[in-house]
Design an enzyme around this catalytic site. Structure first.
Site, PDB file in Angstrom:
ATOM      1  N   ARG A  31       0.814  -1.218   0.000  1.00 51.43           N
ATOM      2  CA  ARG A  31       0.000   0.000   0.000  1.00 51.43           C
ATOM      3  C   ARG A  31       0.852   1.274   0.000  1.00 51.43           C
ATOM      4  NH1 ARG A  31      -5.593  -0.475   1.262  1.00 51.43           N
ATOM      5  NH2 ARG A  31      -6.174  -2.347   0.149  1.00 51.43           N
ATOM      6  N   ARG A  35      -3.363   6.461   0.489  1.00 50.38           N
ATOM      7  CA  ARG A  35      -3.897   7.683   1.101  1.00 50.38           C
ATOM      8  C   ARG A  35      -2.931   8.415   2.010  1.00 50.38           C
ATOM      9  NH1 ARG A  35      -9.252   4.875   3.068  1.00 50.38           N
ATOM     10  NH2 ARG A  35      -7.773   3.179   2.893  1.00 50.38           N
ATOM     11  N   ARG A  44      -7.713  11.661  -5.580  1.00 53.37           N
ATOM     12  CA  ARG A  44      -8.983  11.052  -5.170  1.00 53.37           C
ATOM     13  C   ARG A  44     -10.146  11.957  -5.510  1.00 53.37           C
ATOM     14  NH1 ARG A  44      -9.629   9.111   0.559  1.00 53.37           N
ATOM     15  NH2 ARG A  44     -10.923   7.498  -0.347  1.00 53.37           N
ATOM     16  N   ASP A  80      -6.405  -3.159  -7.887  1.00 53.37           N
ATOM     17  CA  ASP A  80      -6.985  -3.779  -6.698  1.00 53.37           C
ATOM     18  C   ASP A  80      -7.294  -5.241  -6.974  1.00 53.37           C
ATOM     19  OD1 ASP A  80      -8.065  -2.783  -3.912  1.00 53.37           O
ATOM     20  OD2 ASP A  80      -9.429  -4.332  -4.616  1.00 53.37           O
ATOM     21  N   TYR A 164     -14.599 -11.595  -0.416  1.00 57.79           N
ATOM     22  CA  TYR A 164     -15.312 -10.358  -0.763  1.00 57.79           C
ATOM     23  C   TYR A 164     -16.495 -10.660  -1.682  1.00 57.79           C
ATOM     24  CZ  TYR A 164     -11.529  -7.895   1.497  1.00 57.79           C
ATOM     25  OH  TYR A 164     -10.652  -7.431   2.443  1.00 57.79           O
TER      26      TYR A 164
HETATM   27  O1  CP3 Z   1       0.046   0.401  -3.184  1.00 57.19           O
HETATM   28  C1  CP3 Z   1      -0.363  -0.763  -3.348  1.00 57.19           C
HETATM   29  O2  CP3 Z   1      -0.214  -1.666  -2.515  1.00 57.19           O
HETATM   30  C2  CP3 Z   1      -0.927  -1.135  -4.710  1.00 57.19           C
HETATM   31  C3  CP3 Z   1      -2.332  -1.180  -4.881  1.00 57.19           C
HETATM   32  C4  CP3 Z   1      -3.249  -2.057  -4.039  1.00 57.19           C
HETATM   33  C5  CP3 Z   1      -4.527  -1.614  -3.597  1.00 57.19           C
HETATM   34  N1  CP3 Z   1      -5.178  -2.665  -3.042  1.00 57.19           N
HETATM   35  C6  CP3 Z   1      -5.050  -0.244  -3.788  1.00 57.19           C
HETATM   36  C7  CP3 Z   1      -6.185   0.213  -2.982  1.00 57.19           C
HETATM   37  C8  CP3 Z   1      -3.124  -3.393  -3.642  1.00 57.19           C
HETATM   38  C9  CP3 Z   1      -1.943  -4.336  -3.799  1.00 57.19           C
HETATM   39  C10 CP3 Z   1      -4.359  -3.769  -3.019  1.00 57.19           C
HETATM   40  C11 CP3 Z   1      -4.630  -5.136  -2.528  1.00 57.19           C
HETATM   41  C12 CP3 Z   1      -5.882  -5.379  -1.788  1.00 57.19           C
HETATM   42  N2  CP3 Z   1      -7.109  -4.823  -2.001  1.00 57.19           N
HETATM   43  C13 CP3 Z   1      -6.000  -6.352  -0.786  1.00 57.19           C
HETATM   44  C14 CP3 Z   1      -4.904  -7.288  -0.309  1.00 57.19           C
HETATM   45  C15 CP3 Z   1      -3.946  -6.635   0.608  1.00 57.19           C
HETATM   46  C16 CP3 Z   1      -4.504  -6.279   1.973  1.00 57.19           C
HETATM   47  O3  CP3 Z   1      -4.567  -5.060   2.226  1.00 57.19           O
HETATM   48  O4  CP3 Z   1      -4.843  -7.169   2.726  1.00 57.19           O
HETATM   49  C17 CP3 Z   1      -7.332  -6.335  -0.344  1.00 57.19           C
HETATM   50  C18 CP3 Z   1      -7.919  -7.218   0.753  1.00 57.19           C
HETATM   51  C19 CP3 Z   1      -8.049  -5.372  -1.134  1.00 57.19           C
HETATM   52  C20 CP3 Z   1      -9.485  -5.037  -1.095  1.00 57.19           C
HETATM   53  C21 CP3 Z   1      -9.711  -3.616  -0.753  1.00 57.19           C
HETATM   54  N3  CP3 Z   1      -9.430  -2.545  -1.580  1.00 57.19           N
HETATM   55  C22 CP3 Z   1     -10.277  -3.102   0.442  1.00 57.19           C
HETATM   56  C23 CP3 Z   1     -10.715  -3.940   1.620  1.00 57.19           C
HETATM   57  C24 CP3 Z   1     -10.315  -1.718   0.307  1.00 57.19           C
HETATM   58  C25 CP3 Z   1     -10.914  -0.732   1.273  1.00 57.19           C
HETATM   59  C26 CP3 Z   1     -10.056  -0.460   2.432  1.00 57.19           C
HETATM   60  C27 CP3 Z   1      -9.096   0.655   2.142  1.00 57.19           C
HETATM   61  O5  CP3 Z   1      -7.898   0.491   2.433  1.00 57.19           O
HETATM   62  O6  CP3 Z   1      -9.561   1.683   1.637  1.00 57.19           O
HETATM   63  C28 CP3 Z   1      -9.741  -1.367  -0.953  1.00 57.19           C
HETATM   64  C29 CP3 Z   1      -9.560  -0.023  -1.508  1.00 57.19           C
HETATM   65  C30 CP3 Z   1      -8.200   0.342  -1.974  1.00 57.19           C
HETATM   66  N4  CP3 Z   1      -7.347  -0.476  -2.661  1.00 57.19           N
HETATM   67  C31 CP3 Z   1      -7.590   1.618  -1.839  1.00 57.19           C
HETATM   68  C32 CP3 Z   1      -6.337   1.533  -2.468  1.00 57.19           C
HETATM   69  C33 CP3 Z   1      -5.318   2.634  -2.633  1.00 57.19           C
HETATM   70  C34 CP3 Z   1      -8.219   2.847  -1.177  1.00 57.19           C
HETATM   71  C35 CP3 Z   1      -9.206   3.434  -2.123  1.00 57.19           C
HETATM   72  C36 CP3 Z   1      -9.341   4.906  -1.990  1.00 57.19           C
HETATM   73  O7  CP3 Z   1      -8.425   5.624  -2.351  1.00 57.19           O
HETATM   74  O8  CP3 Z   1     -10.412   5.289  -1.562  1.00 57.19           O
END
Ligand code: CP3
Length: 358
Positions: A31, A35, A44, A80, A164
């Protein structure tokens, strides 16, 4: 301790994934495009999350933002894990302060509506992003020299993606998913099989588009008891690794069976991943002592210590780095960077790992 390909020379992460004990270890953070960066938050407001993932200009920029600031050794594609079910036709929304919301898959007819044949076409912009990133990284990006940063693709592992898909969004327990695994094993097996096949195709496409290594995120693997873990975590990962290696013999694969505890080493041995990513709770020193010498380890600083910063972070970070000394180790966190982390703390962390005084 071989370097398969001399073009890996300047890429410390790729050399490590090829089994070389590089010191100080290469570093990137889960990540890292997120944010916690003000320049990310600015985007965003411009486009919703799915649009950001599906617009190559934006996704390329968001992937490169942390590299410009911190010159990490790895750039992870901005995307994602839920892009795959969405590309098969499942509805998906990302809702502020709530996370993803999907229309749940609970029956044969829900499953039948998913169409894996759409995935290649729908995800074409993601592949375009990867090829742009490969080009961008062949030039210097911020303080990162040309060809020094390894481009990482990724996918969710079938079990975590199914969590999910079946529960319909985030949850601490994913009770609906685990219930389906027990009460409708044949339906659940078919969902896992569908995800396994499409994950192979999607990761293959990512590699063909320019990803130099890929990571399989099984964030909820640790929710399963051992028998189910072998069936829904280890078996699909083994199939994915075998199929990817058959198509792309040189590709390096990082597996992240989060919260797997004592099952993590069995996961690494049975799936054939090149690198095992450890979560925050794993004792990296103990695992390093037990792991076969050829297994690359990745991890596992507590993201909370980066939020705290200062001496506590430095002490913990150096302990993790020390635990990996003498073997191939990729420095990373045990889970993603927290959104409230001050960016300066991340800068200090990278400098600490690289022995630069701040
Ligand atoms: O920087 C990175 O790591 C690359 C991009 C990346 C994202 N999601 C972007 C993202 C990666 C590798 C993921 C993987 C991901 N997504 C996982 C596995 C890793 C982990 O965290 O356990 C999972 C379970 C998800 C599913 C997911 N996506 C959730 C549960 C959420 C909401 C929670 C949150 O952190 O906001 C997301 C959204 C998400 N994925 C965001 C980002 C940057 C935030 C979205 C936003 O900007 O509003």
């Amino acid at each position: 301790m071989t370097v398969e390909n001399t073009t890996h020379q300047g890429r410390r992460l790729l050399r490590t994934l090829n089994g070389e004990a590089v010191w100080p270890p290469p570093v990137w953070l889960m990540r890292q495009a997120g944010r916690f960066l003000p320049e990310f938050r600015a985007f965003r407001e411009k486009a919703n999350f799915l649009t950001r993932c599906m617009t190559p200009d934006i996704a390329t920029e968001l992937t490169l933002q942390p590299i410009r600031r911190f010159a990490m050794d790895g750039a992870i594609l901005f995307s994602d894990i839920l892009i795959l079910p969405w590309a098969m036709g499942q509805s998906l929304d990302f809702i502020e302060n709530k996370g993803p919301v999907l229309e749940p898959i609970r029956s044969e007819s829900d499953l039948a509506r998913l169409n894996p044949r759409r995935v290649a076409e729908v995800t074409a912009p993601v592949m375009e992003t990867l090829s742009r990133l490969r080009r961008a990284l062949s030039e210097p990006v911020g303080a990162a020299p040309a060809n020094s940063v390894t481009l990482l693709g990724f996918a969710g592992a079938p079990f975590t993606v199914s969590c999910y898909m079946v529960d319909g969004g985030s949850s601490r327990e994913f009770a609906q998913t685990r219930l389906m695994a027990f009460s409708e094993p044949s339906l659940f097996d078919r969902l896992i099989a569908l995800l396994t096949e499409s994950t192979v195709d999607m990761l293959s496409a990512q590699i063909e588009a320019g990803a130099q290594a890929v990571m399989l995120f099984d964030s909820w693997a640790g929710l399963l008891p051992p028998t189910e873990f072998r069936r829904h975590v280890i078996a699909p990962a083994r199939q994915i690794v075998a199929a990817l290696k058959a198509r792309h013999p040189c590709v390096k694969i990082i597996g992240f069976p989060r919260l797997a505890g004592i099952m993590a080493l069995e996961y690494a041995r049975e799936t054939g991943v090149d690198a095992l990513a450890l979560d925050t709770g794993a004792d990296i020193k103990a695992i390093a002592a037990q792991a076969p010498p050829g297994l690359v380890l990745q991890g596992n600083l507590d993201p909370i210590s980066v939020l705290a910063g200062g001496e506590a972070m430095r002490r913990e970070a150096l302990a993790v780095r020390e635990a990996g000394r003498g073997r191939a180790h990729v420095f990373n966190l045990g889970h993603g960077v927290l959104p409230t982390t001050p960016p300066e703390h991340v800068g200090e962390l990278i400098a600490t790992i690289r022995n630069i005084d701040t």
